[in-house]
Design a protein around this motif. Structure first.
Motif, mmCIF file in Angstrom:
data_model
loop_
_atom_site.group_PDB
_atom_site.id
_atom_site.type_symbol
_atom_site.label_atom_id
_atom_site.label_comp_id
_atom_site.label_asym_id
_atom_site.label_seq_id
_atom_site.Cartn_x
_atom_site.Cartn_y
_atom_site.Cartn_z
ATOM 1 N N GLY A 220 -31.077 -28.995 -22.099
ATOM 2 C CA GLY A 220 -31.904 -27.802 -21.926
ATOM 3 C C GLY A 220 -33.350 -27.929 -22.356
ATOM 4 O O GLY A 220 -34.126 -26.975 -22.217
ATOM 5 N N ALA A 221 -33.736 -29.092 -22.888
ATOM 6 C CA ALA A 221 -35.148 -29.278 -23.248
ATOM 7 C C ALA A 221 -35.978 -29.432 -21.975
ATOM 8 O O ALA A 221 -35.473 -29.879 -20.943
ATOM 9 C CB ALA A 221 -35.308 -30.504 -24.135
ATOM 10 N N SER A 222 -37.244 -29.059 -22.060
ATOM 11 C CA SER A 222 -38.148 -29.208 -20.914
ATOM 12 C C SER A 222 -38.827 -30.564 -20.896
ATOM 13 O O SER A 222 -39.356 -30.989 -19.876
ATOM 14 C CB SER A 222 -39.224 -28.117 -20.941
ATOM 15 O OG SER A 222 -38.622 -26.844 -20.864
ATOM 16 N N ALA A 223 -38.869 -31.214 -22.036
ATOM 17 C CA ALA A 223 -39.489 -32.538 -22.125
ATOM 18 C C ALA A 223 -38.982 -33.236 -23.376
ATOM 19 O O ALA A 223 -38.457 -32.597 -24.296
ATOM 20 C CB ALA A 223 -41.016 -32.423 -22.179
ATOM 21 N N ALA A 224 -39.164 -34.568 -23.396
ATOM 22 C CA ALA A 224 -38.805 -35.379 -24.558
ATOM 23 C C ALA A 224 -40.083 -35.872 -25.218
ATOM 24 O O ALA A 224 -40.993 -36.341 -24.527
ATOM 25 C CB ALA A 224 -37.956 -36.573 -24.122
ATOM 26 N N GLN A 225 -40.165 -35.759 -26.534
ATOM 27 C CA GLN A 225 -41.334 -36.277 -27.269
ATOM 28 C C GLN A 225 -40.923 -37.556 -27.978
ATOM 29 O O GLN A 225 -39.998 -37.545 -28.787
ATOM 30 C CB GLN A 225 -41.840 -35.230 -28.266
ATOM 31 C CG GLN A 225 -43.000 -35.706 -29.125
ATOM 32 C CD GLN A 225 -43.721 -34.555 -29.818
ATOM 33 O OE1 GLN A 225 -44.188 -33.629 -29.168
ATOM 34 N NE2 GLN A 225 -43.820 -34.608 -31.136
ATOM 35 N N VAL A 226 -41.611 -38.647 -27.653
ATOM 36 C CA VAL A 226 -41.233 -39.951 -28.212
ATOM 37 C C VAL A 226 -42.343 -40.524 -29.087
ATOM 38 O O VAL A 226 -43.507 -40.530 -28.711
ATOM 39 C CB VAL A 226 -40.858 -40.968 -27.111
ATOM 40 C CG1 VAL A 226 -39.693 -40.433 -26.282
ATOM 41 C CG2 VAL A 226 -42.023 -41.304 -26.203
ATOM 42 N N GLY A 227 -41.978 -40.981 -30.270
ATOM 43 C CA GLY A 227 -42.934 -41.570 -31.188
ATOM 44 C C GLY A 227 -42.662 -43.042 -31.411
ATOM 45 O O GLY A 227 -43.400 -43.920 -30.947
ATOM 46 N N THR A 228 -41.544 -43.315 -32.078
ATOM 47 C CA THR A 228 -41.183 -44.694 -32.405
ATOM 48 C C THR A 228 -41.144 -45.590 -31.171
ATOM 49 O O THR A 228 -41.530 -46.769 -31.245
ATOM 50 C CB THR A 228 -39.816 -44.693 -33.123
ATOM 51 O OG1 THR A 228 -39.952 -43.921 -34.324
ATOM 52 C CG2 THR A 228 -39.356 -46.090 -33.464
ATOM 53 N N ALA A 229 -40.715 -45.053 -30.037
ATOM 54 C CA ALA A 229 -40.615 -45.849 -28.806
ATOM 55 C C ALA A 229 -41.949 -46.478 -28.417
ATOM 56 O O ALA A 229 -41.972 -47.488 -27.708
ATOM 57 C CB ALA A 229 -40.105 -44.981 -27.651
ATOM 58 N N LEU A 230 -43.064 -45.897 -28.901
ATOM 59 C CA LEU A 230 -44.392 -46.378 -28.503
ATOM 60 C C LEU A 230 -45.118 -47.146 -29.604
ATOM 61 O O LEU A 230 -46.214 -47.668 -29.382
ATOM 62 C CB LEU A 230 -45.249 -45.182 -28.056
ATOM 63 C CG LEU A 230 -44.729 -44.470 -26.797
ATOM 64 C CD1 LEU A 230 -45.400 -43.113 -26.625
ATOM 65 C CD2 LEU A 230 -44.968 -45.346 -25.559
ATOM 66 N N LEU A 231 -44.510 -47.237 -30.798
ATOM 67 C CA LEU A 231 -45.221 -47.839 -31.940
ATOM 68 C C LEU A 231 -45.546 -49.315 -31.737
ATOM 69 O O LEU A 231 -46.479 -49.836 -32.338
ATOM 70 C CB LEU A 231 -44.401 -47.680 -33.230
ATOM 71 C CG LEU A 231 -44.390 -46.301 -33.883
ATOM 72 C CD1 LEU A 231 -43.446 -46.295 -35.087
ATOM 73 C CD2 LEU A 231 -45.797 -45.886 -34.316
#
Ligand SMILES: Cc1cc2nc3c(=O)[nH]c(=O)nc-3n(C[C@H](O)[C@H](O)[C@H](O)COP(=O)(O)O)c2cc1C
Length: 340
Positions: A220-231
């Motif tokens: 049900g989320a509208s988007a995923a926020q990714v941090g570690t995946a981009l470090l």
């Protein structure tokens, strides 16, 4: 006002204060079709303005800026002094513990003038006049929440969307009160928040694969926020010892929550400093300022055992690849899974 459904790819780059966030990283994510973010935390208002100018020179796409909400009351000086004394054996200089609001009003003035598509807040609600000013400037205002109660308060306060941060997430717990940090896993949090508020949700915490992006969208989320995946992307400003610790993945896989570095609960790869100072007090930003020079010195000598190695629980799966490629691959994998 940016609707999340307008994003070509429903992936938001997490703001990554303390070095990893750069205009180059945000621009790469924007150009790939996601929403890139600048992290205003710890920077001066002038540095933020310069970063926005650089980002604007690299992309015309919508982007976001993240602000730390003003901190609560100062910590008890005796508590901070006790922690300072316990750090005397550490190699490197200690800083002056001080209480401040991370130049909130100055940065607010910068974003109100620059009008990014989204302004997200972490560590609390924006003061009502700040929220009204951002609205007038045409910005969508997102608030980070870690419990259903925080979600209800943010919705009542007038937030346009919520960043639901599960306990898996790397970096600081983004909730309102460090003395009562949210402890819910992301899927539980999403379900509980969706049952109580109508706002669009951005899901954050432990999302490093397309399967996880698909899972939060299905939930049900509208988007995923990714941090570690981009470090580990070359565009990120992640320090060399932090990169090395992430690259070791399996050997150093365990993450844990700690107040040792900043006086506010945060998740990092467990190292010597984190283990040695497990009893650190809740005293943010005093402890942040106290340990900042010590961490800078450790970073300069490449000592991964004495710096904050912020990382989410799924960090062993983070890849070293260009940020745009990572974002596109996450989206392609998610699309394939959701299409089945
Ligand atoms: C190095 C690092 C710095 C972070 N800095 C911020 C920040 O400045 N503002 C913020 O809202 N969240 C910050 N976060 C948390 C992210 O917004 C997000 O919740 C988290 O990265 C999601 O979990 P993941 O790392 O497992 O993807 C940071 C996370 C990391 C790893």
């Amino acid at each position: 006002v940016l609707a999340l459904s307008q994003l070509e790819i429903p992936i938001v780059q997490a703001p990554l204060a303390g070095g990893p966030s750069t205009p180059a990283l945000a621009a790469a994510v924007c150009e790939a079709g996601g929403l890139g973010f600048l992290a205003a935390g710890y920077r001066t208002a002038g540095e933020l303005a310069a970063q926005i100018a650089e980002l604007r020179s690299r992309t015309d796409r919508p982007y976001g800026v993240n602000l730390f909400a003003p901190a609560g009351p100062p910590a008890d000086p005796a508590v901070v002094e006790r922690y300072r004394a316990s750090l005397q054996g550490e190699a490197g200089p200690l800083g002056e513990p001080r209480h401040d609001d991370d130049a909130f009003e100055e940065k607010l003035a910068v974003v109100a003038a620059e009008r990014p598509a989204v302004v997200s807040l972490t560590f609390g609600l924006p003061p009502a006049p700040a929220l009204a000013g951002l609205r007038d400037a045409g910005c969508s205002v997102w608030v980070t929440v870690t419990t259903p109660a925080e979600a209800e308060r943010a919705a009542a306060h007038g937030a346009d969307a919520l960043v639901a941060q599960g306990v898996e997430a790397g970096g600081h717990r983004g909730g309102f009160d460090d003395s009562a940090p949210g402890e819910l896993g992301l899927l539980a949090l999403l379900q509980l928040v969706l049952a109580r508020v109508e706002l669009p949700l951005v899901a954050a915490g432990g999302i490093v694969t397309g399967a996880a992006v698909a899972a939060v969208l299905a939930a049900g989320a509208s988007a995923a926020q990714v941090g570690t995946a981009l470090l580990r992307s070359p565009e990120a400003g992640t320090s060399a010892p932090h990169r090395a610790a992430l690259a070791r993945g399996d050997a150093l896989a365990e993450t844990g929550l700690t107040r040792a570095f900043s006086g506010r609960l945060a998740r990092g790869i467990v190292n010597r400093f984190q283990r040695s100072h497990a009893d650190a007090p809740s005293a943010y930003p005093e402890v942040h300022h106290l340990t900042a020079p010590l961490r800078a010195a450790a970073r300069a000598r490449g000592d991964a055992e004495a710096i904050n190695l912020w990382a989410g629980q799924a960090h062993p799966l983070a890849r070293e690849a260009p940020a745009g490629e990572i974002v596109r691959q996450l989206a392609d994998e998610a699309r394939a899974i959701l299409g089945r």
